[in-house]
Design a protein around this motif. Structure first.
Motif, PDB file in Angstrom:
ATOM      1  N   GLN A  37       0.826  -1.197   0.000  1.00 50.84           N
ATOM      2  CA  GLN A  37       0.000   0.000   0.000  1.00 50.84           C
ATOM      3  C   GLN A  37       0.868   1.258   0.000  1.00 50.84           C
ATOM      4  O   GLN A  37       0.492   2.277  -0.564  1.00 50.84           O
ATOM      5  CB  GLN A  37      -0.910   0.015   1.247  1.00 50.84           C
ATOM      6  N   ILE A  38       2.021   1.153   0.658  1.00 45.47           N
ATOM      7  CA  ILE A  38       2.903   2.308   0.805  1.00 45.47           C
ATOM      8  C   ILE A  38       4.342   1.881   0.558  1.00 45.47           C
ATOM      9  O   ILE A  38       4.783   0.848   1.061  1.00 45.47           O
ATOM     10  CB  ILE A  38       2.774   2.917   2.223  1.00 45.47           C
ATOM     11  N   ILE A  39       5.056   2.663  -0.235  1.00 49.92           N
ATOM     12  CA  ILE A  39       6.509   2.509  -0.372  1.00 49.92           C
ATOM     13  C   ILE A  39       7.149   3.536   0.548  1.00 49.92           C
ATOM     14  O   ILE A  39       6.985   4.748   0.352  1.00 49.92           O
ATOM     15  CB  ILE A  39       6.979   2.730  -1.824  1.00 49.92           C
ATOM     16  N   ALA A  40       7.860   3.067   1.564  1.00 51.84           N
ATOM     17  CA  ALA A  40       8.490   3.970   2.526  1.00 51.84           C
ATOM     18  C   ALA A  40       9.737   4.578   1.895  1.00 51.84           C
ATOM     19  O   ALA A  40      10.729   3.887   1.671  1.00 51.84           O
ATOM     20  CB  ALA A  40       8.836   3.217   3.807  1.00 51.84           C
ATOM     21  N   GLY A  41       9.682   5.861   1.598  1.00 49.35           N
ATOM     22  CA  GLY A  41      10.783   6.510   0.893  1.00 49.35           C
ATOM     23  C   GLY A  41      10.899   7.978   1.245  1.00 49.35           C
ATOM     24  O   GLY A  41      10.450   8.426   2.313  1.00 49.35           O
ATOM     25  N   PRO A  42      11.473   8.771   0.340  1.00 52.77           N
ATOM     26  CA  PRO A  42      11.749  10.190   0.619  1.00 52.77           C
ATOM     27  C   PRO A  42      10.531  11.017   1.005  1.00 52.77           C
ATOM     28  O   PRO A  42      10.655  11.991   1.752  1.00 52.77           O
ATOM     29  CB  PRO A  42      12.347  10.689  -0.706  1.00 52.77           C
ATOM     30  N   SER A  43       9.347  10.651   0.502  1.00 50.62           N
ATOM     31  CA  SER A  43       8.149  11.425   0.858  1.00 50.62           C
ATOM     32  C   SER A  43       7.863  11.368   2.362  1.00 50.62           C
ATOM     33  O   SER A  43       7.165  12.228   2.897  1.00 50.62           O
ATOM     34  CB  SER A  43       6.935  10.915   0.069  1.00 50.62           C
ATOM     35  N   TYR A  44       8.402  10.348   3.023  1.00 52.79           N
ATOM     36  CA  TYR A  44       8.260  10.229   4.479  1.00 52.79           C
ATOM     37  C   TYR A  44       9.550  10.639   5.204  1.00 52.79           C
ATOM     38  O   TYR A  44       9.659  10.442   6.410  1.00 52.79           O
ATOM     39  CB  TYR A  44       7.911   8.787   4.855  1.00 52.79           C
ATOM     40  N   GLY A  45      10.495  11.174   4.478  1.00 55.11           N
ATOM     41  CA  GLY A  45      11.779  11.500   5.092  1.00 55.11           C
ATOM     42  C   GLY A  45      12.623  10.275   5.360  1.00 55.11           C
ATOM     43  O   GLY A  45      13.532  10.297   6.203  1.00 55.11           O
ATOM     44  N   ILE A  46      12.337   9.188   4.645  1.00 56.67           N
ATOM     45  CA  ILE A  46      13.046   7.922   4.828  1.00 56.67           C
ATOM     46  C   ILE A  46      14.047   7.756   3.699  1.00 56.67           C
ATOM     47  O   ILE A  46      13.667   7.611   2.529  1.00 56.67           O
ATOM     48  CB  ILE A  46      12.057   6.743   4.845  1.00 56.67           C
TER      49      ILE A  46
END
Length: 268
Positions: A37-46
């Motif tokens: 559902q979610i790719i944890a990446g730059p949009s989350y500061g990851i």
């Protein structure tokens, strides 16, 4: 031009009621199709650079996934700094890109690596005190490697569990006293490498369907603690050994003989 079904599927993000699913571009093959559902990446500061603190970003990513009904948060291959506790809520799975260290060998790339730098605080009386990742009922962790860069085999730092399976209530949080109860909890922990945990995996409440599968642990205090598990849960393909740290490539322990002796004398 020949178009295969796999190519066609990979070209789209498809939608089920209230949930958008993405097939991420994983580095390593898996036995199933990853639907995220979610790719944890730059949009989350990851960021997978090993230096950016991704703790708050991971908390927000799993919270957003829970808010849309649950599912999988995918964390691509790379190094992710985590400095504080992260709770995986019910209905959510945090999943990385993983390769089995027993097959990859010392020079293998482990994939998604959590670089653990939690605060070194006195541990409380609860079995869950100081846990890095807490997994609630009907939630999961999959495809992750955990490494503590400030840990050593000479005088180990007393960190809390790397992963703990949480019961349904928060009594132990408010009282900091372990009170055994017949509380049913369940979680899935699969394809995990705990390179150099002090305390590995804690599952010390009552459990149904608690699944531990393909786990590699070097635990300096203990490897895995599970009690009150019913017969419908299972643990399979578990390795608890100092070799997990000794054969960890660039994350390997520099003092093999000292580590082996310490684990023999101290590890439960």
């Amino acid at each position: 031009m020949k178009i295969t079904l796999v190519t066609l599927i990979m070209s789209f993000v498809f939608v089920l009621p209230s949930l958008a699913y993405i097939i991420p571009n994983a580095k390593y093959p898996s036995e199933d199709v990853i639907l995220a559902q979610i790719i944890a990446g730059p949009s989350y500061g990851i960021l997978p650079d090993g230096n950016t603190d991704c703790t708050e970003g991971l908390r927000n990513a799993v919270a957003d996934c829970e808010a849309v009904g649950g599912g999988t948060v995918f964390l691509p291959a790379g190094e992710y700094l985590v400095t504080g506790p992260v709770c995986i809520p019910s209905t959510v799975v945090l999943r990385g890109d993983w390769t089995d260290p027993l097959k990859a060998g010392k020079k293998g790339d482990p994939g998604t690596v959590i670089i653990a730098k939690p605060a070194k605080e006195p541990l409380g009386r609860s079995p869950y005190s100081g846990a890095l990742f807490t997994v609630e009922a009907s939630a999961g962790l999959m495809g992750l490697t955990f490494w503590y860069p400030e840990q050593n085999g000479l005088s180990p730092a007393a960190y809390g569990p790397t992963v703990c399976v949480k019961p349904h209530d928060d009594d132990y949080v408010t009282t900091n006293v372990y009170k055994p109860k017949r509380i049913v909890s369940c979680a899935t922990l699969k394809n995990l490498t705990l390179v150099n945990s002090y305390r590995g995996i804690s599952a010390e409440y009552s459990h149904e369907l608690c699944q531990l599968e393909t786990i590699r642990v070097c635990g300096l205090d203990y490897g895995i603690k599970m009690c009150n598990s019913t017969d419908v849960g299972y643990s399979t393909d578990i390795m608890i050994s100092p070799d997990v740290w000794l054969d960890a490539g660039k994350y390997s322990c520099a003092n093999p003989e000292v580590l082996r002796y310490y684990c023999k004398e101290n590890t439960e």
